[in-house]
Write an enzyme that holds these catalytic residues in place. Structure first.
Site, PDB file in Angstrom:
ATOM      1  N   LYS A 114      23.679 -26.258  11.577  1.00 31.82           N
ATOM      2  CA  LYS A 114      24.980 -26.020  10.936  1.00 31.82           C
ATOM      3  C   LYS A 114      25.755 -27.325  10.753  1.00 31.82           C
ATOM      4  CE  LYS A 114      25.400 -21.156  11.793  1.00 31.82           C
ATOM      5  NZ  LYS A 114      25.465 -20.189  12.855  1.00 31.82           N
ATOM      6  N   LYS A 193      13.593 -19.059   4.289  1.00 30.13           N
ATOM      7  CA  LYS A 193      13.986 -17.940   5.168  1.00 30.13           C
ATOM      8  C   LYS A 193      15.146 -17.159   4.540  1.00 30.13           C
ATOM      9  CE  LYS A 193      16.529 -17.208   9.509  1.00 30.13           C
ATOM     10  NZ  LYS A 193      17.649 -16.475   9.046  1.00 30.13           N
ATOM     11  N   LYS A 196      21.907 -14.838   4.876  1.00 32.58           N
ATOM     12  CA  LYS A 196      23.114 -14.658   4.066  1.00 32.58           C
ATOM     13  C   LYS A 196      23.774 -15.990   3.747  1.00 32.58           C
ATOM     14  CE  LYS A 196      25.510 -12.765   8.116  1.00 32.58           C
ATOM     15  NZ  LYS A 196      24.327 -12.551   8.954  1.00 32.58           N
TER      16      LYS A 196
HETATM   17  P1  ADP Z   1      21.533 -14.667   8.671  1.00 31.34           P
HETATM   18  O1  ADP Z   1      20.512 -15.782   8.742  1.00 31.34           O
HETATM   19  O2  ADP Z   1      21.410 -13.885   7.422  1.00 31.34           O
HETATM   20  O3  ADP Z   1      22.948 -15.177   8.915  1.00 31.34           O
HETATM   21  P2  ADP Z   1      21.742 -13.684  11.350  1.00 31.34           P
HETATM   22  O4  ADP Z   1      21.677 -15.089  11.856  1.00 31.34           O
HETATM   23  O5  ADP Z   1      23.040 -12.937  11.437  1.00 31.34           O
HETATM   24  O6  ADP Z   1      21.212 -13.670   9.848  1.00 31.34           O
HETATM   25  O7  ADP Z   1      20.599 -12.861  12.077  1.00 31.34           O
HETATM   26  C1  ADP Z   1      20.708 -11.565  12.654  1.00 31.34           C
HETATM   27  C2  ADP Z   1      19.357 -11.206  13.244  1.00 31.34           C
HETATM   28  O8  ADP Z   1      18.382 -11.032  12.192  1.00 31.34           O
HETATM   29  C3  ADP Z   1      18.777 -12.276  14.182  1.00 31.34           C
HETATM   30  O9  ADP Z   1      18.078 -11.665  15.264  1.00 31.34           O
HETATM   31  C4  ADP Z   1      17.831 -13.033  13.285  1.00 31.34           C
HETATM   32  O10 ADP Z   1      16.809 -13.678  14.016  1.00 31.34           O
HETATM   33  C5  ADP Z   1      17.287 -11.935  12.373  1.00 31.34           C
HETATM   34  N1  ADP Z   1      16.941 -12.500  11.042  1.00 31.34           N
HETATM   35  C6  ADP Z   1      17.807 -13.051  10.166  1.00 31.34           C
HETATM   36  N2  ADP Z   1      17.161 -13.486   9.051  1.00 31.34           N
HETATM   37  C7  ADP Z   1      15.845 -13.191   9.249  1.00 31.34           C
HETATM   38  C8  ADP Z   1      14.653 -13.390   8.477  1.00 31.34           C
HETATM   39  N3  ADP Z   1      14.691 -13.951   7.277  1.00 31.34           N
HETATM   40  N4  ADP Z   1      13.485 -12.975   8.991  1.00 31.34           N
HETATM   41  C9  ADP Z   1      13.430 -12.378  10.212  1.00 31.34           C
HETATM   42  N5  ADP Z   1      14.513 -12.166  10.998  1.00 31.34           N
HETATM   43  C10 ADP Z   1      15.709 -12.565  10.534  1.00 31.34           C
END
Ligand code: ADP
Ligand code: TRP
Length: 325
Positions: A114, A193, A196
């Protein structure tokens, strides 16, 4: 065996969240034999590290609750609450902070990523893994289902717990992480990956038109209809793997190997699969969206169950460190 996980209410959930974590969490609910119990919460305190808009946070907390309930979270079988309704976690966060070396936090990938992207770091973002450790350790969690990017945080939790136990005795339960070997990282529409923060997501509950637009955006190579295509390096195929049986995948491989169809056709197949998969949940989602009082009652009930356990554990921890005199 206690399984615990949380999700941040910081935006619309996508199929990466679903396959990476939510699905595993929902499947971890009571197996009817009393062998496991699921603790799941909406990480509202964590979301404060990035969300600074009151209405947006309120809306996201509510929607996260609605989505979880729609996807099968059963508040009778599991304990489901909003993190900030059990503020005891903040006391443990402070106690654990004193067992967390600075170097450990400085090495956290999520923090480094970040700040590398130019996000202005505040102390909340830096110390976020300590709060996550408190979430996990307050409830004596054994297993923490998370996606790949969160594994390091669970490892940090283990380190912090071990340091604490070394000082005060065997008080904290050391957790494991749990990651599905097939679904480690769901790719987004650009092949990176799905996240959001990258604008490459595919929603679970958007409008049909909206989801179609996202699916049609998936990046592929530029082979023509009459070319034979490679399925194993194709983002559309990788996403299809999440929704299809082995037999269906063999069929799809044949379509890739047979001239006559283009990526647009494969994308439409994927779109059908996505709609088919999530439509049974959409009706339940509507119900909860239209009955906010019911949702709030479920969350209040979950918080009171969680709080009782948190208070008992915190008492043991306060005793151990010398805060009860
Ligand atoms: P984002 O990357 O969209 O902000 P978060 O960090 O809020 O998502 O992740 C919420 C949960 O979903 C976590 O346990 C994260 O490891 C899982 N997760 C998020 N994106 C993925 C992905 N592309 N593939 C697998 N798991 C994911
Ligand atoms: N940090 C997690 C995420 O961004 C959410 C989270 C907070 C969590 N506390 C947790 C996950 C405890 C598992 C256990 O996805």
């Amino acid at each position: 065996m206690r399984i615990l996980s949380g999700i941040q209410p910081s935006g619309t959930i996508h199929i990466g969240n679903y396959f990476g974590m939510i699905k595993k969490m929902i499947e971890s609910q009571d197996d009817g034999q009393g062998n496991r119990e699921l603790f799941a919460f909406i990480a509202s305190y964590h979301a404060l590290t990035s969300v600074k808009d009151k209405e947006f946070l309120q809306k996201n907390i509510f929607e996260a609750a609605v989505n979880f309930l729609a996807l099968g979270m059963d508040p009778e079988k599991s304990t489901f609450w909003v993190q900030s309704d059990v503020p005891e976690v903040l006391e443990l966060y402070w106690i654990l902070s004193n067992h967390t070396p600075m170097g450990l936090l400085e090495r956290a990938h999520s923090y480094k990523d970040k700040t590398a992207k130019g996000i202005n770091a505040n102390h909340g973002l830096f110390s976020y893994p300590v709060l996550m450790a408190a979430d996990i350790l307050l409830f004596d969690s054994n297993i923490v289902p998370v996606g790949k990017d969160q594994i390091q945080h669970v490892e940090m939790t283990r380190d912090i717990a071990a340091t604490f136990n070394h000082t005060y005795g065997d008080i904290l339960t050391i957790p494991e992480h749990k990651i599905d070997t097939v679904v480690q990282s769901v790719p987004g529409t650009d092949g990176a990956k799905m996240s959001k923060s990258y604008g490459n997501t595919i929603d679970m509950f958007g409008t049909k038109k909206g989801i179609k637009k996202q699916v049609m955006k998936i990046v592929t190579d530029s082979k023509e209809l009459e070319d034979i295509k490679e399925w194993d390096s194709c983002n559309v195929y990788t996403l299809c793997q999440l929704f299809m049986s082995d037999d269906e995948l063999v069929e799809l491989q044949k379509r890739y190997a047979t001239p006559g169809e283009g990526y647009g056709h494969f994308k439409l197949t994927l779109l059908d699969k996505i709609n088919e998969h999530f439509s049974p949940f959409a009706q339940r989602r509507e119900h909860y969206l239209n009955n906010p009082d019911e949702v709030k009652e479920i969350l209040a009930h979950g918080a009171s169950k969680a709080r009782k356990i948190a208070q008992e554990k915190l008492k043991i921890i306060r005793d151990a460190v010398g805060l009860n005199y």
